[in-house]
Design a protein around this motif. Sequence first.
Motif, short mmCIF file in Angstrom:
data_model
loop_
_atom_site.label_atom_id
_atom_site.label_comp_id
_atom_site.label_asym_id
_atom_site.label_seq_id
_atom_site.Cartn_x
_atom_site.Cartn_y
_atom_site.Cartn_z
N ALA A 38 0.83 -1.20 0.00
CA ALA A 38 0.00 0.00 0.00
C ALA A 38 0.87 1.25 0.00
CB ALA A 38 -0.91 0.01 1.23
N ILE A 39 0.46 2.21 -0.80
CA ILE A 39 1.14 3.51 -0.87
C ILE A 39 0.33 4.48 0.00
CG2 ILE A 39 1.80 5.39 -2.41
CD1 ILE A 39 3.21 3.04 -3.46
N PRO A 40 0.98 5.27 0.86
CA PRO A 40 0.23 6.22 1.69
C PRO A 40 -0.63 7.16 0.84
CG PRO A 40 2.51 6.09 2.42
CD PRO A 40 2.41 5.31 1.13
N ALA A 41 -1.83 7.38 1.28
CA ALA A 41 -2.76 8.25 0.54
C ALA A 41 -2.17 9.64 0.35
CB ALA A 41 -4.08 8.34 1.29
N GLY A 42 -2.29 10.14 -0.85
CA GLY A 42 -1.84 11.49 -1.16
C GLY A 42 -0.34 11.66 -1.35
N ALA A 43 0.42 10.59 -1.21
CA ALA A 43 1.88 10.69 -1.36
C ALA A 43 2.24 11.00 -2.81
CB ALA A 43 2.55 9.40 -0.91
N THR A 44 3.23 11.84 -2.99
CA THR A 44 3.71 12.19 -4.32
C THR A 44 5.23 11.99 -4.37
OG1 THR A 44 3.96 14.51 -3.67
CG2 THR A 44 1.87 13.89 -4.72
N ALA A 90 5.01 11.67 1.81
CA ALA A 90 4.44 11.41 3.14
C ALA A 90 5.52 10.97 4.11
CB ALA A 90 3.34 10.35 3.05
N LYS A 103 5.82 6.00 6.68
CA LYS A 103 4.94 6.12 5.52
C LYS A 103 5.70 5.95 4.20
CE LYS A 103 1.51 8.89 7.88
NZ LYS A 103 0.81 10.16 7.90
#
Length: 172
Positions: A38-44, A90, A103
Amino acid sequence: MKRKYGSPMGGETLWFVMVLCLSLGSCQPYQKAGSLPAIPAGATAIGREECSDCHEKQAEVLGRTLHHKVDFKKWGLEEGCEGCHGPGSAHSAEAEEADKPKKIVAFQKEHPRSQSEVCLTCHRRDKERQDFRRSQHSLTDVACTECHQVHKGGVREANLKQSSPDLCYTCH
Protein backbone atom coordinates in the motif's frame (compact mmCIF):
# COMPACT_ATOMS: atom_id res chain seq x y z
CA MET A 1 -12.96 -60.95 -29.37
CA LYS A 2 -10.66 -61.32 -26.40
CA ARG A 3 -8.50 -58.29 -25.46
CA LYS A 4 -4.75 -58.64 -25.22
CA TYR A 5 -3.33 -58.40 -21.70
CA GLY A 6 -6.82 -58.68 -20.21
CA SER A 7 -7.23 -54.89 -19.99
CA PRO A 8 -10.86 -53.73 -19.60
CA MET A 9 -9.90 -50.60 -21.57
CA GLY A 10 -8.58 -50.56 -25.08
CA GLY A 11 -4.81 -50.03 -25.43
CA GLU A 12 -5.29 -46.54 -26.85
CA THR A 13 -7.45 -45.46 -23.90
CA LEU A 14 -4.98 -46.84 -21.38
CA TRP A 15 -2.09 -44.99 -23.06
CA PHE A 16 -4.13 -41.79 -23.15
CA VAL A 17 -4.92 -42.03 -19.42
CA MET A 18 -1.28 -42.77 -18.57
CA VAL A 19 0.01 -39.82 -20.63
CA LEU A 20 -2.64 -37.53 -19.14
CA CYS A 21 -1.73 -38.52 -15.58
CA LEU A 22 1.97 -38.06 -16.21
CA SER A 23 1.52 -34.67 -17.83
CA LEU A 24 -0.77 -33.41 -15.08
CA GLY A 25 1.65 -34.56 -12.44
CA SER A 26 4.44 -32.49 -13.96
CA CYS A 27 2.51 -29.23 -13.93
CA GLN A 28 3.46 -26.77 -11.23
CA PRO A 29 0.68 -24.89 -9.45
CA TYR A 30 0.55 -21.16 -10.10
CA GLN A 31 0.91 -18.81 -7.14
CA LYS A 32 -1.61 -16.02 -7.31
CA ALA A 33 -0.01 -12.65 -7.46
CA GLY A 34 0.48 -10.96 -4.15
CA SER A 35 -0.78 -7.44 -3.90
CA LEU A 36 1.57 -4.55 -4.26
CA PRO A 37 2.33 -2.84 -0.94
CA ALA A 38 0.00 0.00 0.00
CA ILE A 39 1.14 3.51 -0.87
CA PRO A 40 0.23 6.22 1.69
CA ALA A 41 -2.76 8.25 0.54
CA GLY A 42 -1.84 11.49 -1.16
CA ALA A 43 1.88 10.69 -1.36
CA THR A 44 3.71 12.19 -4.32
CA ALA A 45 7.18 11.75 -5.76
CA ILE A 46 9.98 13.86 -4.31
CA GLY A 47 13.01 12.58 -6.24
CA ARG A 48 16.09 10.63 -5.25
CA GLU A 49 17.98 13.75 -4.15
CA GLU A 50 15.58 14.37 -1.27
CA CYS A 51 15.74 10.67 -0.30
CA SER A 52 19.53 10.88 -0.16
CA ASP A 53 19.36 13.82 2.29
CA CYS A 54 18.50 11.32 5.04
CA HIS A 55 19.56 8.05 3.44
CA GLU A 56 23.01 9.19 2.34
CA LYS A 57 24.77 5.85 2.86
CA GLN A 58 22.10 3.84 1.01
CA ALA A 59 22.12 6.34 -1.87
CA GLU A 60 25.91 6.14 -2.18
CA VAL A 61 25.90 2.32 -2.29
CA LEU A 62 22.86 2.18 -4.60
CA GLY A 63 24.67 4.54 -6.96
CA ARG A 64 27.09 1.72 -7.80
CA THR A 65 24.37 -0.78 -8.75
CA LEU A 66 22.33 -1.52 -11.86
CA HIS A 67 19.14 -0.40 -10.10
CA HIS A 68 20.54 3.13 -9.94
CA LYS A 69 20.86 3.18 -13.73
CA VAL A 70 17.41 1.78 -14.54
CA ASP A 71 14.99 3.90 -16.54
CA PHE A 72 11.94 3.24 -14.34
CA LYS A 73 9.84 5.74 -16.29
CA LYS A 74 9.63 3.40 -19.29
CA TRP A 75 7.48 1.13 -17.06
CA GLY A 76 5.42 4.01 -15.71
CA LEU A 77 7.27 4.11 -12.38
CA GLU A 78 8.99 6.90 -10.50
CA GLU A 79 12.75 7.31 -10.85
CA GLY A 80 15.29 6.07 -8.31
CA CYS A 81 14.24 5.03 -4.81
CA GLU A 82 10.58 5.73 -5.48
CA GLY A 83 10.50 3.21 -8.34
CA CYS A 84 10.43 0.46 -5.69
CA HIS A 85 9.56 2.22 -2.43
CA GLY A 86 6.72 4.36 -3.79
CA PRO A 87 6.31 8.13 -3.64
CA GLY A 88 8.19 9.60 -0.68
CA SER A 89 6.42 12.87 0.20
CA ALA A 90 4.44 11.41 3.14
CA HIS A 91 7.58 9.69 4.47
CA SER A 92 9.62 12.87 4.14
CA ALA A 93 6.96 15.00 5.88
CA GLU A 94 6.68 12.45 8.69
CA ALA A 95 10.49 12.49 9.11
CA GLU A 96 10.28 16.11 10.20
CA GLU A 97 8.35 15.04 13.31
CA ALA A 98 9.34 11.40 13.95
CA ASP A 99 12.67 9.64 14.44
CA LYS A 100 11.61 6.62 12.41
CA PRO A 101 9.06 7.64 9.78
CA LYS A 102 7.01 4.78 8.39
CA LYS A 103 4.94 6.12 5.52
CA ILE A 104 6.91 4.37 2.77
CA VAL A 105 7.12 0.87 1.29
CA ALA A 106 9.57 -0.83 3.66
CA PHE A 107 10.29 -4.31 2.37
CA GLN A 108 11.07 -5.93 5.72
CA LYS A 109 7.52 -5.13 6.87
CA GLU A 110 5.81 -6.56 3.79
CA HIS A 111 4.66 -10.12 3.12
CA PRO A 112 7.14 -12.01 0.88
CA ARG A 113 4.62 -12.13 -1.98
CA SER A 114 4.16 -8.36 -1.83
CA GLN A 115 7.93 -7.88 -1.79
CA SER A 116 8.30 -10.05 -4.87
CA GLU A 117 5.46 -8.26 -6.66
CA VAL A 118 7.45 -5.04 -6.47
CA CYS A 119 10.42 -6.80 -8.11
CA LEU A 120 8.19 -8.47 -10.69
CA THR A 121 6.78 -5.11 -11.75
CA CYS A 122 9.89 -4.89 -13.94
CA HIS A 123 11.53 -8.31 -13.78
CA ARG A 124 8.57 -10.37 -14.99
CA ARG A 125 9.43 -9.07 -18.44
CA ASP A 126 12.60 -11.19 -18.36
CA LYS A 127 12.19 -14.70 -19.75
CA GLU A 128 14.02 -16.19 -16.77
CA ARG A 129 11.60 -14.71 -14.25
CA GLN A 130 8.26 -14.62 -16.04
CA ASP A 131 7.27 -17.92 -14.39
CA PHE A 132 8.50 -16.96 -10.91
CA ARG A 133 5.03 -17.44 -9.43
CA ARG A 134 5.25 -21.15 -10.38
CA SER A 135 8.63 -21.60 -8.70
CA GLN A 136 9.13 -23.40 -5.42
CA HIS A 137 10.47 -20.16 -3.97
CA SER A 138 7.24 -18.32 -4.71
CA LEU A 139 5.05 -21.23 -3.61
CA THR A 140 6.81 -21.32 -0.23
CA ASP A 141 6.78 -17.52 0.25
CA VAL A 142 10.49 -16.92 -0.31
CA ALA A 143 10.84 -13.32 -1.48
CA CYS A 144 13.32 -12.19 -4.13
CA THR A 145 15.20 -10.27 -1.45
CA GLU A 146 15.99 -13.50 0.42
CA CYS A 147 18.64 -14.25 -2.22
CA HIS A 148 19.20 -10.98 -4.09
CA GLN A 149 20.65 -7.70 -2.84
CA VAL A 150 19.06 -4.59 -4.22
CA HIS A 151 20.90 -1.75 -2.52
CA LYS A 152 24.36 -3.29 -2.82
CA GLY A 153 26.18 -4.79 -5.74
CA GLY A 154 26.03 -8.54 -5.24
CA VAL A 155 27.75 -11.52 -6.79
CA ARG A 156 27.78 -11.35 -10.59
CA GLU A 157 24.92 -9.90 -12.59
CA ALA A 158 22.14 -11.38 -10.44
CA ASN A 159 23.07 -9.36 -7.34
CA LEU A 160 23.10 -12.55 -5.28
CA LYS A 161 23.95 -12.26 -1.59
CA GLN A 162 26.47 -15.11 -1.93
CA SER A 163 27.80 -17.14 -4.80
CA SER A 164 25.86 -20.14 -5.98
CA PRO A 165 25.61 -22.94 -4.78
CA ASP A 166 26.71 -21.67 -1.34
CA LEU A 167 23.69 -19.40 -1.19
CA CYS A 168 21.36 -22.29 -2.11
CA TYR A 169 22.86 -24.45 0.64
CA THR A 170 21.88 -21.94 3.31
CA CYS A 171 18.31 -23.28 2.94
CA HIS A 172 18.61 -26.48 0.96
